[in-house]
Design an enzyme around this catalytic site. Sequence first.
Site, PDB file in Angstrom:
ATOM      1  N   LYS A 125     -13.210  -0.227   5.669  1.00 49.72           N
ATOM      2  CA  LYS A 125     -13.795  -1.158   4.703  1.00 49.72           C
ATOM      3  C   LYS A 125     -14.896  -1.991   5.322  1.00 49.72           C
ATOM      4  O   LYS A 125     -15.981  -2.124   4.754  1.00 49.72           O
ATOM      5  CB  LYS A 125     -12.725  -2.109   4.144  1.00 49.72           C
ATOM      6  CG  LYS A 125     -11.488  -1.409   3.622  1.00 49.72           C
ATOM      7  CD  LYS A 125     -11.736  -0.788   2.282  1.00 49.72           C
ATOM      8  CE  LYS A 125     -10.742   0.254   1.810  1.00 49.72           C
ATOM      9  NZ  LYS A 125      -9.463   0.417   2.309  1.00 49.72           N
ATOM     10  N   TRP A 177       0.873  -1.189   0.000  1.00 54.23           N
ATOM     11  CA  TRP A 177       0.000   0.000   0.000  1.00 54.23           C
ATOM     12  C   TRP A 177       0.901   1.227   0.000  1.00 54.23           C
ATOM     13  O   TRP A 177       1.857   1.293   0.775  1.00 54.23           O
ATOM     14  CB  TRP A 177      -0.894  -0.028   1.245  1.00 54.23           C
ATOM     15  CG  TRP A 177      -1.815   1.133   1.362  1.00 54.23           C
ATOM     16  CD1 TRP A 177      -2.685   1.606   0.419  1.00 54.23           C
ATOM     17  CD2 TRP A 177      -1.980   1.987   2.512  1.00 54.23           C
ATOM     18  NE1 TRP A 177      -3.373   2.685   0.901  1.00 54.23           N
ATOM     19  CE2 TRP A 177      -2.958   2.944   2.177  1.00 54.23           C
ATOM     20  CE3 TRP A 177      -1.391   2.037   3.775  1.00 54.23           C
ATOM     21  CZ2 TRP A 177      -3.366   3.930   3.065  1.00 54.23           C
ATOM     22  CZ3 TRP A 177      -1.795   3.009   4.662  1.00 54.23           C
ATOM     23  CH2 TRP A 177      -2.777   3.949   4.312  1.00 54.23           C
ATOM     24  N   ASP A 214      -0.810  -4.785   9.763  1.00 52.10           N
ATOM     25  CA  ASP A 214      -1.740  -3.800   9.234  1.00 52.10           C
ATOM     26  C   ASP A 214      -3.012  -4.560   8.880  1.00 52.10           C
ATOM     27  O   ASP A 214      -3.028  -5.352   7.937  1.00 52.10           O
ATOM     28  CB  ASP A 214      -1.113  -3.142   7.994  1.00 52.10           C
ATOM     29  CG  ASP A 214      -2.018  -2.074   7.397  1.00 52.10           C
ATOM     30  OD1 ASP A 214      -3.138  -1.881   7.916  1.00 52.10           O
ATOM     31  OD2 ASP A 214      -1.608  -1.438   6.408  1.00 52.10           O
TER      32      ASP A 214
END
Length: 375
Positions: A223, A105, A187
Amino acid sequence: MFKLQNLQSYRDENGKPWVLPVVRKMEKKMSEDPTLLHEYLPVLGLEQFSNASVSMLLGEDSPAIAAGRTFGVQALSGTGGLRIGAELLNKHLKYTTFYYSNPTWENHHLVFVNSGFTQPRTYRYWNPKTRAIDFDGFIEDLKNAPENSVIILHACAHNPTGIDPSQEQWEKIADVMEERKLFPFFDSAYQGFASGDLDRDAWAVRYFVKRGFELVCAQSYAKNFGLYNERVGNLAVVMSDARHAAAVRSQLTWIVRGMYSNPPAHGARLVAAVLADKQLFDEWRDHIKLMSSRVMGMREALRSELVKLGTPGNWDHIVKQIGLFSYTGLTPRQTEHLIKEYHIYLLKSGRINICGLNPGNVEYVARAIHDAVTK
Ligand code: PMP
């Protein structure tokens, strides 16, 4: 025109953003609750929220929770969790080297460098030839990492490749990290959203905790609750000894105090209320199952259209990958063809957001890929 590239969030099958019905319901209820005021939260946020977040990550029956070796700190979504975690590791624990996967990311590098880390490194992750994880390269890079390096690991649904290590591979990663004294920074931006199963998506983190690692994990509700702009997240801290927890909490208090004083309340109250109530929790679980199965369904549909068309190559990786993103394996020339000839926009790396696909456009996209590949 289908934009499959810059989209970072979920879209329903009509290509529209989706507010989870349980979120709408809670917001209505909260707007009518006269006891909810706009007073400041404590510096480390809403404790009920961060405790529930740690339980969701580690499992309610986690021995680490029972031993008082864990705690959570409310954070400004996943990015904020990464930032305060990185500040803690650099400023207070003096770590300077961090590793992230190649690719990763795009924000990992910036967040860690801005937190004071001076030695950014990468570990191998994606093998374009096999369209799978470069596991030998990954392990070799970990073996060569200096002691006390911080290793950023995607808990599930690796962004951008969509490929996660298998359980056996995680075991090997843990062996090497233990041997080399490397510090895991997980993460977790997609718990529940990836497979539809909160426990399965937390397997790697729980495994590392079971093995006795000290670790931190940034959790995001962007999300899985669709609360992107509310910035709802948590930093979970797992220590080997409960006696050190108070000191680390106090260091985090200073970090947050000096950065933004205290976090916002709305999203954290909402998530805490849903996680605490069996009926609301079940509704939410149905929503994440629906989102993850739509994504998996679109992966299946894209692969099966390509197989039907006889598009050269093997497309199994599309269904083996998980989460929002897919490294399609298309070359820069092929992606350019899709953009120029079909107005299907994707990154040069061949990464697409699967949510850009829906039953109305998947056939068109498959035909375009077929054309690009056979040109
Ligand atoms: N980590 C990863 C791997 C991500 O994909 C994202 C979101 N795109 C984040 C962290 C952070 O997102 P947020 O700050 O919105 O929670």
